[in-house]
Structures are given as structure tokens and as C-alpha cells.
Scaffold this motif. Sequence first.
Motif, PDB file in Angstrom:
ATOM      1  N   ILE A 126      15.954 107.538  24.231  1.00 54.60           N
ATOM      2  CA  ILE A 126      15.517 107.323  23.212  1.00 54.60           C
ATOM      3  C   ILE A 126      14.882 106.226  22.739  1.00 54.60           C
ATOM      4  O   ILE A 126      13.923 105.776  22.437  1.00 54.60           O
ATOM      5  CB  ILE A 126      15.967 108.211  21.859  1.00 54.60           C
ATOM      6  CG1 ILE A 126      16.371 109.722  22.680  1.00 54.60           C
ATOM      7  CG2 ILE A 126      15.499 108.312  20.536  1.00 54.60           C
ATOM      8  CD1 ILE A 126      16.984 110.637  22.051  1.00 54.60           C
ATOM      9  N   LEU A 127      16.001 105.287  22.469  1.00 53.15           N
ATOM     10  CA  LEU A 127      15.806 103.960  21.466  1.00 53.15           C
ATOM     11  C   LEU A 127      15.070 103.344  23.052  1.00 53.15           C
ATOM     12  O   LEU A 127      13.562 102.325  22.114  1.00 53.15           O
ATOM     13  CB  LEU A 127      17.211 102.830  21.020  1.00 53.15           C
ATOM     14  CG  LEU A 127      18.040 103.549  19.930  1.00 53.15           C
ATOM     15  CD1 LEU A 127      18.759 102.576  20.417  1.00 53.15           C
ATOM     16  CD2 LEU A 127      16.411 103.368  18.819  1.00 53.15           C
ATOM     17  N   LEU A 128      15.280 103.291  24.213  1.00 51.14           N
ATOM     18  CA  LEU A 128      14.231 101.970  25.274  1.00 51.14           C
ATOM     19  C   LEU A 128      13.057 102.417  24.801  1.00 51.14           C
ATOM     20  O   LEU A 128      12.133 101.882  25.103  1.00 51.14           O
ATOM     21  CB  LEU A 128      14.709 102.170  26.332  1.00 51.14           C
ATOM     22  CG  LEU A 128      16.287 101.599  27.010  1.00 51.14           C
ATOM     23  CD1 LEU A 128      16.927 101.331  28.037  1.00 51.14           C
ATOM     24  CD2 LEU A 128      16.576 100.069  26.391  1.00 51.14           C
ATOM     25  N   VAL A 129      13.090 104.257  24.837  1.00 52.61           N
ATOM     26  CA  VAL A 129      10.945 105.044  25.766  1.00 52.61           C
ATOM     27  C   VAL A 129      10.117 104.217  23.455  1.00 52.61           C
ATOM     28  O   VAL A 129       9.381 103.659  24.254  1.00 52.61           O
ATOM     29  CB  VAL A 129      11.772 106.026  25.604  1.00 52.61           C
ATOM     30  CG1 VAL A 129       9.680 106.619  25.559  1.00 52.61           C
ATOM     31  CG2 VAL A 129      12.332 105.925  26.702  1.00 52.61           C
ATOM     32  N   TYR A 130      11.652 104.749  23.159  1.00 56.66           N
ATOM     33  CA  TYR A 130      10.614 103.473  21.830  1.00 56.66           C
ATOM     34  C   TYR A 130      10.279 102.331  21.948  1.00 56.66           C
ATOM     35  O   TYR A 130       9.377 101.816  21.245  1.00 56.66           O
ATOM     36  CB  TYR A 130      11.594 104.609  20.087  1.00 56.66           C
ATOM     37  CG  TYR A 130      10.790 102.880  19.202  1.00 56.66           C
ATOM     38  CD1 TYR A 130       9.814 104.369  18.538  1.00 56.66           C
ATOM     39  CD2 TYR A 130      12.291 102.380  18.385  1.00 56.66           C
ATOM     40  CE1 TYR A 130       9.727 104.308  17.623  1.00 56.66           C
ATOM     41  CE2 TYR A 130      11.598 101.242  17.556  1.00 56.66           C
ATOM     42  CZ  TYR A 130      10.047 102.319  17.056  1.00 56.66           C
ATOM     43  OH  TYR A 130      10.294 101.511  15.478  1.00 56.66           O
TER      44      TYR A 130
END
Lengths: 67, 218
Positions: free
Chosen positions: B11-15
Motif C-alpha cells: 500500500i505504501l509503495l503504490v501510494y
Amino acid sequence: MRIIITIALFLLSMLSMAQDLEMAEKMRSEGKIYVVVAVLTVILIGLLIYLINIDKKVGKLEKELKK
Amino acid sequence: MRNWWKALAIILLVYTVIAGFLIEVPKQVILYESIRNLYFHVPMWFTMILLFLLSTIQSVKNLSSGSIASDQKAIEYVNTGIIFGALGIITGSIWAKYTWGAWWTNDVKLNGSAITMLIYLAYIILRNSMDDEQKRARISAVYNIFAFVMLIVFIGILPRMTDSLHPGNGGNPGFNNYDLDNKMKLVFYPAVFGWILLGLWIASIRIRISKIKEQIES
């Protein structure tokens, strides 16, 4: 008269240029930056799915070894 | 859910990738849009340093308990950290070309990080050069602790003592002072956290593989 207009136009254009730094606003207003974001998201998600698969494969090997 | 942190990493990387390109950044001459590299180049180094720190802790554990498992963890953390370090150097080089004007400069931080990478490569070579398990674990653990001390000197201390092109080093103001505004922090902190989690994830897989290998061999 023409010269005055030319100089005035030139000064005006200089003014507008000095007002703000040109970044990638043009590209953004055309919406093309979204293409890059889309491509990078696809690459990132693809690699992450690959990583999840590797994770699962290692998990299977661990289970087999326990037997 | 035991693997919640892996989901968090995703989630953090896609964000990071989406917000990193779309959220407004401060306008700076020379840097322009390349300021967005902050979300990608800097976390590489943070991840590398954390992985090397974890490796050092495992080496200390090995020396105090003689545990072979700790030695295996130590080498796998370094193996993963090296990848992040290499990515940090390559991305930094590209960024430098278009802001400082050269692929490589004699900046203290650049040379320091290059030396650090060589020190850690030497650790891998040293560890692979020995066959006896106990001896290999102990000697490479001692070297690994020494390597982390060198990392602190070359990346943490020396760049702050002389002039450096890097923000926050040698009289050069840090990003925090005026470049890194609150909008950038909204992406930068999640980015650092996401990349670190990714590094831990890859390292954990490597450690599990090396455990499987050991079980098969024994």
C-alpha cells in the motif's frame, strides 16, 4: 510605433516568464504525467506480485520440509 | 494476519508512486521536478543502513552465543542491503548528472558511500572464503561489526565535517529547512517506511531460503 509595440510585447513576455518557474506544468495540464504514473504503478505492482509469489513458493518448500 | 506488514509495504509503495508524481512540490531552480527523486533515492539509503544495522545486531548475537542461525541472518541482511545501496548509488548518479552536472563528483558522501559498498562487498568475499562453519561465522561477525562502524564514519560523520553537495551536510542546509515542505513530507515519510518494509520483506525471504538450504544439506 511598431518598435514601441514590439518592445512592449517583449517586456510583457519577459514579465510573464519571470512570474513563475516553468516546471512540468504543460505536461501535467495535458495529462501526460498520468501515463507515467500508470506505467510505474503497473511495473511496481507486477514486481510486488512476483515477490508475493516467491514468498508463497518458499512457504510451500518450508511446509514440505516439515513433513 | 501474520503478514500484515507486507500488505502495508504494498500500500505504501503504490501510494508513493502515485502521490509522489502527482502531489505538488516546491519550485526550486536547478532541481525542478527532479526534487521528486527524494521519494525514491533517499529511501534506498535508509533501507540499506537499516538492513546493515540489523546485520550487525545478528553478528553481535553470533559472537555472544555462537549461533550459526545469526550468522546466516547477518549475511542475508547484507546481501539485501547491498542491492539497495547499489540502487542508491545508480539513482544518485543519474540525479547528480542533471543537477550537479556530472555522473560522479568528488563529493565526500559519494566517495564515502562507494567505500562503504566496497567494505561490505569485502565482507561477502571474506565470508565465502572460509569453509569451517564456526570459524566463518565468528571471523565474518567481527569484520561485519567493524564494517558498520566504518559505515557510520563514512556516511554519517565525514560528510558533515567537510563541504558536501548533499543537503544537510557540511554547511549545506538540510532539506528540512526550506525545501521539504509539509506536502512533501506527506509522501516522503510513507515512502521511507514503504521501502524499508520492502527491504525487510526481501531479506526475510532470503533468510528463509538459506534456512531451507541448510535443512536440505543436513
